[in-house]
Every structure is written in C-alpha cells, then in structure tokens.
Enzyme design. Structure first.
Site, PDB file in Angstrom:
ATOM      1  N   PRO A   7      62.644-119.488-107.306  1.00 46.74           N
ATOM      2  CA  PRO A   7      62.460-118.925-108.550  1.00 46.74           C
ATOM      3  C   PRO A   7      63.598-118.101-108.661  1.00 46.74           C
ATOM      4  CG  PRO A   7      60.408-119.476-107.601  1.00 46.74           C
ATOM      5  CD  PRO A   7      61.115-119.725-106.328  1.00 46.74           C
ATOM      6  N   GLY A  42      61.595-112.049-108.057  1.00 48.63           N
ATOM      7  CA  GLY A  42      61.563-110.919-107.573  1.00 48.63           C
ATOM      8  C   GLY A  42      61.126-111.284-105.950  1.00 48.63           C
ATOM      9  N   GLY A  48      63.981-112.593-104.353  1.00 46.02           N
ATOM     10  CA  GLY A  48      65.127-112.288-103.586  1.00 46.02           C
ATOM     11  C   GLY A  48      66.192-113.372-103.944  1.00 46.02           C
ATOM     12  N   SER A  49      66.104-113.869-104.951  1.00 53.33           N
ATOM     13  CA  SER A  49      66.482-115.478-105.032  1.00 53.33           C
ATOM     14  C   SER A  49      68.296-115.298-105.176  1.00 53.33           C
ATOM     15  CB  SER A  49      66.634-115.998-106.475  1.00 53.33           C
ATOM     16  OG  SER A  49      67.359-116.698-107.058  1.00 53.33           O
ATOM     17  N   SER A  50      68.730-113.598-106.262  1.00 54.20           N
ATOM     18  CA  SER A  50      70.105-113.693-106.029  1.00 54.20           C
ATOM     19  C   SER A  50      70.701-112.929-104.312  1.00 54.20           C
ATOM     20  CB  SER A  50      70.290-112.636-107.008  1.00 54.20           C
ATOM     21  OG  SER A  50      69.678-111.184-106.532  1.00 54.20           O
ATOM     22  N   ALA A  51      70.186-112.299-103.315  1.00 58.00           N
ATOM     23  CA  ALA A  51      70.405-111.714-102.956  1.00 58.00           C
ATOM     24  C   ALA A  51      70.962-113.058-102.161  1.00 58.00           C
ATOM     25  CB  ALA A  51      70.034-110.840-101.878  1.00 58.00           C
ATOM     26  N   ALA A  52      69.297-113.812-101.857  1.00 56.59           N
ATOM     27  CA  ALA A  52      69.455-115.147-100.493  1.00 56.59           C
ATOM     28  C   ALA A  52      70.650-116.295-101.162  1.00 56.59           C
ATOM     29  CB  ALA A  52      68.343-115.991-101.128  1.00 56.59           C
ATOM     30  N   ASP A 103      66.579-106.690 -99.813  1.00 63.52           N
ATOM     31  CA  ASP A 103      66.428-108.037-100.671  1.00 63.52           C
ATOM     32  C   ASP A 103      67.794-108.893 -99.723  1.00 63.52           C
ATOM     33  OD1 ASP A 103      64.641-107.735-102.659  1.00 63.52           O
ATOM     34  OD2 ASP A 103      65.263-108.981-103.381  1.00 63.52           O
TER      35      ASP A 103
END
Ligand code: PMV
Length: 320
Positions: A100, A104, A106-110, A151
C-alpha cells in the site's frame, strides 16, 4: 543486448523498533515483508522512454513530456541507468505493487530498488547490490528529503537488518517460526517528512530530556536483536510495547493509534506499537502463530485494512 524484457521485484518493510530515534544516529531494526513491488522493463523500437504505474494510474513519456511529481524519483532512476549503460534507444518501465502506498511499508523504496535492479539487468550495467541500494537512496531523497536509508537497504537485502547512520547495516539472524506480524491501518494519512521535523524540533527544545529517551531506544534495539535471534516472542512483545511508549513520549502517537495498539494487546497480541513515522499510518502487532486470528479479527473491528505479514528472507530478485 540480448534480453528484451526483465521483471524484478523487491519487498516492502516494517520497522520493528527504532523509528525516529534512527534519524539521530540510534539503531533501528526493520524486516522485509512478503508484499512486493515489481518493475517490468523492456526495450522499445522507438526512442520513447515511458514510465507507468498501475497503482497510481499515471503514465509519462519522460524524455518528451513534463514529468509528474509522483514519477520524479523513478525518472531519476531510469535516466541514471540509461546514462550508466550508454543505451540510446527507447524503454518501457511498468510498475505494479502489492505494497500500500504512503503507508510506511516502504512502497517507494521497493519500487525504486526493483526498477534499478530490472534496468541493471536489461541494460547490462553490471551494478552490485550495494550500488542498487545507493541509487534507490537517491530516489528516496527526492521522495522524503532526509531519509535515514533504512527503507532502500531492507528492500535491497531482505531478511531483518539493524540499521544505524553511524555503522550502516548488519543482518540480524532471526527465528520467526513462532509468531506472525499483524499490521493495521489507522486510516489517517501522514507525512513522514513533517513527523520527522516535528520530532527533531521537540529534541532541539528539550535535548536533556530527550537524550536519555534516544539512548534507551538504542539499547532497546540491541536487546530486540538478541530476542529475534532466540525467537523469544514474549521479550519481542515487551520490547515493542516499551518502544511504543518511547514513541508516544516524542509525540508521534494519537488517539486512533493508541486504540489500535490497545485492542491488539487486549485481544492476545504479545506486543503492539506504531510502525514508521506515526501521526497516522499503521501499527504493528506481534502474536503467537497459533492464536493470531483473534488479534486480526479484533483489529478489523476498528481498521479497514489489516494485513498479516510474514518476514521475507528475499531482498531484490530478478524474476525472469
Ligand atoms: O514512514 P516510514 O515508515 O517510512 O518510516 C519513517 C521512519 C523514520 O525513522 C521516522 C524516518 C527515517 O527516515 O528513518
């Protein structure tokens, strides 16, 4: 160049202990979770470089159109990999994620880690994991301004890591066979950058009071690492509860987060705390593998999104 399509995936994360305290040099512990982001990259016959995100519903030809704010971090990654490889043709970069966004987890880093790894493979750039992690960090700086780096690190390497600004990261051996992690959404949007600067400003105003709280959080993280290695769910729960108290002390909790934490604890979780920046977002609870359903059901009565997440040993992977 032989391959014309590559898929890479990278995991999201949950911060188990140490968020915020990590920003001023204390260690934090994060675990990769089984939810993943995927980057599907391919070469094109024309010169367009197209990035699209299914979840955000956005598509940009980044070398011909103004780049939308949401895609700016990825455009940085794509342009960097194109430069490093010397490739001059067109590219298609598609992003799909189970994590989601703005939660928090870590979507953007992943997404960035998966994208660097996929393009590295497609364009034969020859980067190692360390370089992939560093380039993803550059994208994180565009998203979060002053991220600690936790992240992109956990998303690259997977498993459980202890991370500190002073000593970098080290892998923590873990035994997660006796527990489940349960994440529950407060439904309140939060902004990591704002929460971080609020906490830093509280520290500036009361340094002598906050310093021992920070030191305590650092000692707690080390104790938590030892409990993880033993798979000692009782100690893990107690330490998460103490860590939640420290996070409340620095002002990142609120009524809804407290309600979630207490409903988790009273329905059988061994421990529960805010995870990540706080002010909204998710809590994480730890519960026995044999009785976690009760915790899930209770949390569902006051949260619209409850996720059971196992720790994932896998970091970034090329999928085909
Ligand atoms: O909002 P999240 O879950 O990505 O977590 C932020 C963690 C902080 O420690 C508050 C900030 C950071 O960069 O480490």
């Amino acid at each position: 160049m032989s391959k014309r399509r590559v898929i890479a995936s990278a995991p999201g994360k949950v911060i188990l202990v140490g968020e915020h305290f990590v920003v001023r040099g204390e260690p934090a512990i994060a675990a990769a979770i089984t939810l993943r982001a995927r980057a599907i990259v391919s070469t094109r016959n024309d010169n367009d470089i197209i990035i699209s995100s299914e979840d955000l519903g956005i598509k940009n030809v980044i070398n011909k159109e103004p780049i939308s704010d949401e895609l700016r971090p990825l455009a940085h990654v794509v342009n960097k990999l194109v430069r490093l490889s010397g490739y001059t043709g067109g590219l298609e970069v598609k992003i799909k994620s189970e994590i989601p966004p703005a939660s928090g987890m870590g979507s953007s880093a992943a997404v960035s880690v998966a994208c660097v790894a996929a393009l590295n493979e497609l364009l034969d750039v020859g980067l190692g994991l360390n370089d992939i992690c560093k380039i993803a960090y550059e994208a994180e700086v565009i998203v979060h301004k002053k991220p600690s780096g936790i992240d992109n690190t956990i998303s690259t390497y997977g498993g459980v890591i202890m991370f500190s600004k002073r000593s970098g990261f080290k892998r923590i051996p873990f035994d997660s066979s006796s527990f489940k992690l349960i994440l529950a959404d407060s439904g309140i949007p939060r902004n990591t950058g704002v929460m971080v600067s609020n906490v830093l400003s509280l520290y500036e105003r009361y340094p002598e009071i906050l310093q021992p709280i920070y030191r305590s959080a650092g000692i707690l993280a080390n104790e938590f690492a030892r409990a993880l290695e033993r798979g000692d769910i009782v100690a893990l729960g107690e330490l998460m509860n103490i860590n939640h108290g420290l996070l409340s002390a620095i002002g990142v909790s609120n009524k809804k987060l407290e309600e979630l934490v207490y409903i988790a604890r009273t329905s059988g979780a061994k421990g529960a705390k805010i995870t990540g920046a706080g002010g909204g977002g998710f809590i994480v609870a730890i519960a026995d593998v044999d009785s976690y359903e009760q915790v899930v059901n209770s949390l569902k009565s006051i949260s619209n999104r409850v996720i059971v997440a196992d720790i994932s040993k896998e970091g970034v992977l090329i999928e085909d």
